[in-house]
Design a protein around this motif. Structure first.
Motif, PDB file in Angstrom:
ATOM      1  N   VAL A 131       0.885  -1.132  -0.123  1.00  0.00           N
ATOM      2  CA  VAL A 131      -0.066   0.166  -0.111  1.00  0.00           C
ATOM      3  C   VAL A 131       0.978   1.120   0.035  1.00  0.00           C
ATOM      4  N   MET A 132       0.611   2.084  -0.943  1.00  0.00           N
ATOM      5  CA  MET A 132       1.436   3.378  -1.051  1.00  0.00           C
ATOM      6  C   MET A 132       0.206   4.579  -0.238  1.00  0.00           C
ATOM      7  N   LEU A 133       1.061   4.801   0.890  1.00  0.00           N
ATOM      8  CA  LEU A 133       0.137   5.886   1.764  1.00  0.00           C
ATOM      9  C   LEU A 133       0.469   7.241   1.348  1.00  0.00           C
ATOM     10  N   LYS A 134       1.642   7.649   0.935  1.00  0.00           N
ATOM     11  CA  LYS A 134       2.088   9.044   0.771  1.00  0.00           C
ATOM     12  C   LYS A 134       2.999   8.965  -0.516  1.00  0.00           C
TER      13      LYS A 134
ATOM     14  N   SER B 232      -0.702  -0.964  -5.864  1.00  0.00           N
ATOM     15  CA  SER B 232      -2.328  -1.228  -6.090  1.00  0.00           C
ATOM     16  C   SER B 232      -2.983  -1.533  -4.806  1.00  0.00           C
ATOM     17  N   GLY B 233      -2.254  -1.609  -3.539  1.00  0.00           N
ATOM     18  CA  GLY B 233      -2.598  -2.194  -2.328  1.00  0.00           C
ATOM     19  C   GLY B 233      -3.558  -1.111  -1.585  1.00  0.00           C
ATOM     20  N   LEU B 234      -4.817  -1.747  -0.750  1.00  0.00           N
ATOM     21  CA  LEU B 234      -5.503  -0.647  -0.185  1.00  0.00           C
ATOM     22  C   LEU B 234      -5.562  -1.143   1.372  1.00  0.00           C
ATOM     23  N   LEU B 235      -5.627  -0.282   2.089  1.00  0.00           N
ATOM     24  CA  LEU B 235      -5.618  -0.487   3.847  1.00  0.00           C
ATOM     25  C   LEU B 235      -6.864  -1.365   3.964  1.00  0.00           C
ATOM     26  N   PRO B 236      -6.569  -2.767   4.628  1.00  0.00           N
ATOM     27  CA  PRO B 236      -7.541  -3.695   4.917  1.00  0.00           C
ATOM     28  C   PRO B 236      -8.149  -3.166   6.302  1.00  0.00           C
ATOM     29  N   LEU B 237      -7.417  -2.077   7.162  1.00  0.00           N
ATOM     30  CA  LEU B 237      -8.180  -1.426   8.283  1.00  0.00           C
ATOM     31  C   LEU B 237      -7.517  -0.426   8.604  1.00  0.00           C
ATOM     32  N   GLN B 238      -7.993   0.173   9.550  1.00  0.00           N
ATOM     33  CA  GLN B 238      -7.862   1.619   9.774  1.00  0.00           C
ATOM     34  C   GLN B 238      -6.560   1.959  10.583  1.00  0.00           C
TER      35      GLN B 238
ATOM     36  N   GLY C 172      -9.783   0.989   3.163  1.00  0.00           N
ATOM     37  CA  GLY C 172      -9.831   0.857   1.768  1.00  0.00           C
ATOM     38  C   GLY C 172      -9.052   2.102   1.077  1.00  0.00           C
ATOM     39  N   TYR C 173      -8.227   2.832   2.006  1.00  0.00           N
ATOM     40  CA  TYR C 173      -7.223   3.846   1.405  1.00  0.00           C
ATOM     41  C   TYR C 173      -6.082   3.350   0.685  1.00  0.00           C
ATOM     42  N   GLY C 174      -5.787   3.793  -0.354  1.00  0.00           N
ATOM     43  CA  GLY C 174      -4.070   3.414  -0.940  1.00  0.00           C
ATOM     44  C   GLY C 174      -4.035   4.234  -2.310  1.00  0.00           C
ATOM     45  N   MET C 175      -2.953   4.628  -2.584  1.00  0.00           N
ATOM     46  CA  MET C 175      -2.591   5.402  -3.833  1.00  0.00           C
ATOM     47  C   MET C 175      -1.947   4.646  -4.950  1.00  0.00           C
ATOM     48  N   ASN C 176      -2.001   5.075  -6.138  1.00  0.00           N
ATOM     49  CA  ASN C 176      -1.183   4.473  -7.170  1.00  0.00           C
ATOM     50  C   ASN C 176      -0.383   5.716  -7.706  1.00  0.00           C
ATOM     51  N   TRP C 177       0.115   5.575  -8.960  1.00  0.00           N
ATOM     52  CA  TRP C 177       1.102   6.595  -9.657  1.00  0.00           C
ATOM     53  C   TRP C 177       0.013   7.872 -10.017  1.00  0.00           C
ATOM     54  N   SER C 178      -1.215   7.660  -9.876  1.00  0.00           N
ATOM     55  CA  SER C 178      -2.097   8.739 -10.613  1.00  0.00           C
ATOM     56  C   SER C 178      -2.825   9.490  -9.119  1.00  0.00           C
ATOM     57  N   GLY C 179      -2.609   8.882  -8.138  1.00  0.00           N
ATOM     58  CA  GLY C 179      -3.277   9.296  -6.923  1.00  0.00           C
ATOM     59  C   GLY C 179      -4.323   8.441  -6.062  1.00  0.00           C
ATOM     60  N   VAL C 180      -5.065   8.906  -5.365  1.00  0.00           N
ATOM     61  CA  VAL C 180      -5.823   7.982  -4.611  1.00  0.00           C
ATOM     62  C   VAL C 180      -6.532   7.197  -5.385  1.00  0.00           C
TER      63      VAL C 180
END
Length: 763
Positions: free
Chosen positions: A507-510, A705-711, A744-752
C-alpha cells in the motif's frame, strides 16, 4: 520414481512399483490405488475393478469400496472401530518437525538417540511418532518445519506405510499451519523459507482486496500441500481485525466482515476444490479448517488468548453477530461443490457474557452454547470441530506464561476437561497425542448417558472425521510421488504468481510531489536498522543486531549506494511497526505490587495510557491469580522495543537536509503515523512481504495497488476509545497531503485509488 523389478502377478494386475516399496494399481474407470508392499494389504479384483483389502479379511467391506458414497463408507468404518481406535482418531498431534530437533516442544529421538547421533534418515519416523501412531491410534499429524520438499514427501510416505498394515488400515491425515508466508515466523509459517511458493498472508492478502487472487493462491497451495503429503490446512484465519492491538491481527484478512467473508470463500474454494470433479472433492483437494469460531478478534486491550492474561474476548459494542458473519456468509457458503469448510477451530478465548442460554463463561472450545446451540444448531454445521492446541492441558504458573489454555475450566482435571469439550459438541482435541484422557472422558459419558448413547456419540464424531479422509482420496492412495513433489513444490510458475501477489499487497500511503517512482540511476542512502534483543513466541532469545534491512547487492542493480547522506539524492528507510515486548503483561509489575497488566502501544515513543478504561470489562484467573479482579492498565506506561526505528527516520530526515526521504514500513498491526509521517516524502506500507517487492515498486517496475485492510489510528487516545468488537470506529490519521489513512485507502501513480474494489467494499 525409480522403478523396481515387477513380478508376473504384478504385471497381470496392472501394478506399478516405486521406491520406498510403494506400489500403485490403476483402475480403468476409477481411482489409482497406492499401497506399501510391506503392509500386508492385498488387492481384491471384483467385476474388473480393484480395491484395497485394508483390514485383510479377504472380502470387500463397504469402507473399502470407492464406488460408494462417502457417508456410507464413513458410517461403515466407524461402526467397525473400537472406542480406543475412535479415541485415537479424535487426537491431533503436537507440532512435528522433520527431522526432529534435539530439544524444545518438537524434540524427538530415533531408536533412543538424537537425530545427529542416530544415523537415521531425515525422513525416518521418531520413536515418539511411532508410539502415538501405533499405541494411541493417532491419525491426524501436524507438520511444521521440514528439511526439504523431498524429505517431507518421503516422511509422509513412511507414516502411511507404517500404519497401513495396522488394524483397519486407516491412513494419516497430515496437516499444516500456513506455510506460504513471504516471511518465516516462529509459530504460524514454519514451513516456508524459500522451498515453497511465497505469498502474502493475512493482512497482506487482505490488502489486495481480491478474493479471486486468494482463490488462485488456494488452488496453487493445495497442489503443493498434496505433493508434500498434506491433506488438511489449519487455515484460513477469518477473525475480524476490529481490535488494532491484538497480536494475531497480522494473520486476519481485514476488519471488514464483507471483505473477510469473500476472502474466506475464495480461500476455501481454492483449497478444497479438485477442478473437474462433480462435487468438488478429489485427490487434489485439501480440507480447510477455518478459524477461529466464533471470531477471536475482540480481545480486551489487545491481549492474546494464547496466554491467560488475554483469555477474554469482549463485546462493548454488542457486536457479536458481526464476528460470526465471515463464517456464516463466507466459510459456510462456498461457490464451489464442496459447499462449506471441512472443519472449524474455536479460539481459546472466553467470549465474555455471550452465552445467553446458560450464562457460562468458558473458553469457546468448552462452550456447549457456542458449539452445539449456535454452530451445530442455529447454523446447521455438521463438519469437524477441533479444539485449538492444548486447551485441555494445565496452565502455567503465571498469566504471562506459555503452556496449556484451559480457560474457564482451570479447576477441572485433564480428563474432566476432555469430557466437557466432548459435551460441548467438539469432535477432536488439538495438540493431544495421548488417547488416555479421551478414554477416561468416554467412561464419564457412559456413566452419565449410558454406553449405547455415548458409543453413538463417538461414532458420530468418527464419521465427521473420516469424511475428510474419504473425500480427499486418502483411503485409495495416501502416498506421494517424490520425483513429482520435487517438480511441483516451489516451481518457478508458482513462485512467480506468489511474488506478483506480494507486490499487489503493498500500500502506498503517501507520495508527495510524485517523488515515486524513481526510475533513474540515482544515489541512495539506506541507514542500517537496529534490531533489539528479543524473545520470540516460544521464549527463545535473539541477540541484538545492526545490519542493512535489504539485500544491498539487489539495490545496486538499480541505484548507487552511499553511506554519506550528504552525497545521496534520496534516502530509503526500512522500519517495522512498533512492537511491545511484554504483550500486555509483566511479572515485574506484579512484583512491584501491580496487577501485571500493561498497555500495548501502537506508537514508538513512550506511551502512558491515560485514556484507558477505569475498570476492565472481564477478569478472573481462579488458579494463578485469584486476587486479580480488574485488568485495567490505566495510567501505566510502555515503550516500544524498536523505538530506534523512529529515531532512524527522524535523524535521516535531518541528515538529508530537505532531500527526499522514502519510508518503507513492514507492519504486523495498525500503527500511529503522526510520530513521523511529516518527515517522509513517500510512505510504502507492507504487511510482511519481501523488501524486494517494495524495491520493485520504488523503481517503477510495478505500480502500487494495495488498499488498507483496516484503519490506521490518529493517536493512542483513538485506540483506547474504540471498542474491541466494532469495525471502523477509530479516528484515523490525516497526513500532510490531506489524506486519511482509513479502511480502503491507497494510492497509485495517479493518486488516490478509486476502483471497483473501493466501490464494493465500504465502511
Amino acid at each position: 520414481m525409480k522403478r523396481t523389478v515387477l513380478n508376473v502377478a504384478a504385471l497381470f494386475l496392472g501394478i506399478t512399483a516405486f521406491s520406498q516399496n510403494i506400489q500403485t494399481v490403476t483402475n480403468s474407470k476409477g481411482p489409482v490405488l497406492g499401497y506399501s508392499a510391506d503392509s500386508g494389504v492385498k488387492i481384491l479384483t471384483i467385476g474388473g475393478n480393484k480395491f484395497k483389502d485394508l483390514n485383510k479379511n479377504g472380502k470387500l467391506d463397504k469402507y473399502e469400496d470407492w464406488r460408494l458414497p462417502v457417508d456410507e463408507r464413513a458410517k461403515d468404518l466407524a461402526s467397525k472401530m473400537t472406542i480406543e481406535q475412535i479415541a485415537g482418531l479424535m487426537l491431533y498431534s503436537g507440532h512435528q518437525s522433520v527431522p526432529a530437533p534435539a530439544d524444545g516442544f518438537r524434540a524427538g529421538k530415533y531408536n533412543g538417540k538424537l537425530y545427529k547421533e542416530s544415523g537415521a534418515n531425515a525422513w525416518d519416523l521418531t520413536d515418539q511418532q511411532k508410539k502415538f501412531l501405533k499405541e494411541d491410534n493417532l491419525r491426524h499429524v501436524l507438520v511444521t518445519t521440514v528439511e526439504s520438499p523431498e524429505v517431507a514427501a518421503k516422511w509422509s510416505n513412511n507414516i502411511q506405510a507404517y500404519i497401513e498394515g495396522l488394524g483397519l488400515g486407516i491412513p494419516a491425515n497430515n496437516s499444516t499451519d500456513p506455510r506460504h508466508s513471504a516471511t518465516v515466523t516462529a509459530e504460524f509459517n514454519e514451513g516456508a523459507g524459500g522451498q515453497i511458493s511465497l505469498w502474502p498472508d493475512g493482512l497482506a492478502m487482505g490488502a489486495t482486496f481480491d478474493p479471486e487472487l486468494v482463490k488462485k493462491f488456494g488452488n496453487i497451495a493445495a497442489h503443493e500441500y498434496r505433493a508434500l503429503g498434506i491433506a488438511t490446512a489449519l487455515s484460513p484465519q477469518i477473525d475480524l481485525g476490529t481490535e488494532p492491538r491484538w497480536y494475531r491481527i497480522a494473520y486476519v484478512f481485514s476488519e471488514s466482515p464483507e471483505l473477510t467473508a469473500d476472502m474466506a470463500r475464495g480461500y476455501i474454494d481454492g483449497f478444497q476444490t479438485t477442478v473437474g470433479n462433480k462435487n468438488g472433492w478429489g485427490n487434489k483437494s485439501v480440507n480447510a479448517m477455518v478459524k477461529h469460531w466464533p471470531g477471536g478478534g475482540p480481545e480486551e486491550g489487545g491481549r492474546d488468548a494464547h496466554w491467560a492474561m488475554g483469555k477474554f474476548a469482549v463485546y462493548p459494542g454488542n457486536n457479536f453477530q458481526t464476528h460470526v458473519k465471515p463464517f456464516t456468509e463466507g466459510a459456510f457458503k462456498l461457490n464451489g461443490g464442496t459447499k462449506e469448510a471441512a472443519a472449524v477451530m474455536p479460539y481459546y478465548t472466553i467470549s465474555f457474557n455471550q452465552d445467553t442460554k446458560n450464562g457460562e463463561n468458558v473458553g469457546n472450545g468448552y462452550s456447549k452454547y457456542l458449539i452445539t446451540d449456535l454452530l451445530r444448531g442455529k447454523y446447521k454445521y455438521d463438519g469437524v470441530v477441533c479444539t485449538d492446541w492444548l486447551i485441555t492441558a494445565d496452565e502455567p504458573k503465571s498469566p504471562g506464561g506459555f503452556a496449556g489454555k484451559p480457560w474457564g475450566a482451570e479447576k477441572l482435571s485433564i480428563a474432566e476437561r476432555h469430557y466437557k469439550v466432548l459435551e460441548a459438541g467438539v469432535d477432536q482435541f488439538g495438540g493431544n497425542n495421548d488417547k488416555g484422557p479421551v478414554l477416561e472422558a468416554y467412561q464419564m459419558g457412559v456413566k452419565e448417558h449410558g454406553e449405547k448413547a455415548y458409543r453413538a456419540k463417538f461414532e458420530q464424531s468418527a464419521v465427521r472425521l473420516l469424511r475428510n479422509f474419504f473425500r480427499t482420496g486418502l483411503f485409495e492412495n495416501p502416498y506421494v510421488n517424490v520425483e513429482e513433489t520435487k517438480k511441483i513444490v516451489g516451481n518457478p510458475e508458482f513462485m512467480k504468481a506468489g511474488y506478483e501477489a506480494q507486490v499487489k499487497s503493498i500500500v502506498m500511503l503517501k507520495n508527495k510531489a510524485n517523488i515515486l517512482p524513481i526510475k533513474e540511476r540515482k544515489t541512495v542512502y539506506i541507514p542500517k536498522r537496529y534490531s533489539p534483543a528479543t524473545f520470540n513466541w516460544w521464549g527463545i532469545y535473539t541477540a541484538p543486531s545492526l545490519d542493512y534491512p535489504i539485500d544491498i547487492e539487489k539495490v545496486k542493480t538499480h541505484y548507487n549506494i552511499t553511506d554519506d547522506p550528504s552525497k545521496a539524492d534520496f534516502a530509503l528507510v526500512f522500519v517495522k511497526s512498533p512492537h511491545s515486548e511484554e504483550g500486555g503483561y509483566s511479572d515485574i509489575d506484579v512484583a512491584e505490587g501491580g496487577n501485571g497488566y500493561l498497555p500495548i502501544s501502537l506508537q514508538y515513543q513512550t506511551y502512558t495510557a491515560t485514556e484507558a478504561r477505569e475498570k476492565s470489562i472481564a477478569a478472573g484467573d481462579p488458579v494463578v491469580a485469584p486476587n486479580v479482579h480488574d485488568r485495567t492498565f490505566k495510567n501505566k506506561t510502555s515503550t516500544a522495543t524498536n523505538f530506534t526505528d523512529l529515531l532512524t527516520i527522524q535523524n535521516t530526515y535531518k541528515a538529508m537536509n530537505g532531500k527526499p526521504v522514502i519510508v518503507s514500513v513492514t507492519a504486523s498491526k495498525p500503527m500511529v503515523f503522526n510520530e513521523f509521517e511529516k518527515h517522509a516524502d513517500a510512505i510504502l506500507m507492507n504487511f510482511n512481504v519481501s523488501n524486494q517487492a517494495v524495491l520493485d515498486i520504488i523503481t517503477g517496475k510495478y505500480e502500487p495497488s494495495g488498499l488498507l485492510p483496516l484503519q490506521m489510528p490518529a493517536n493512542m487516545a483513538a485506540v483506547e476509545k474504540q471498542k474491541e468488537d466494532v469495525p471502523y470506529d477509530m479516528e484515523t490519521h490525516k497526513d500532510s497531503e490531506g489524506h486519511s489513512y482509513d479502511f480502503g485507502y491507497g494510492m497509485n501513480w495517479s493518486g488516490v485509488i478509486k476502483d471497483a474494489r473501493t466501490e464494493k467494499y465500504k465502511k
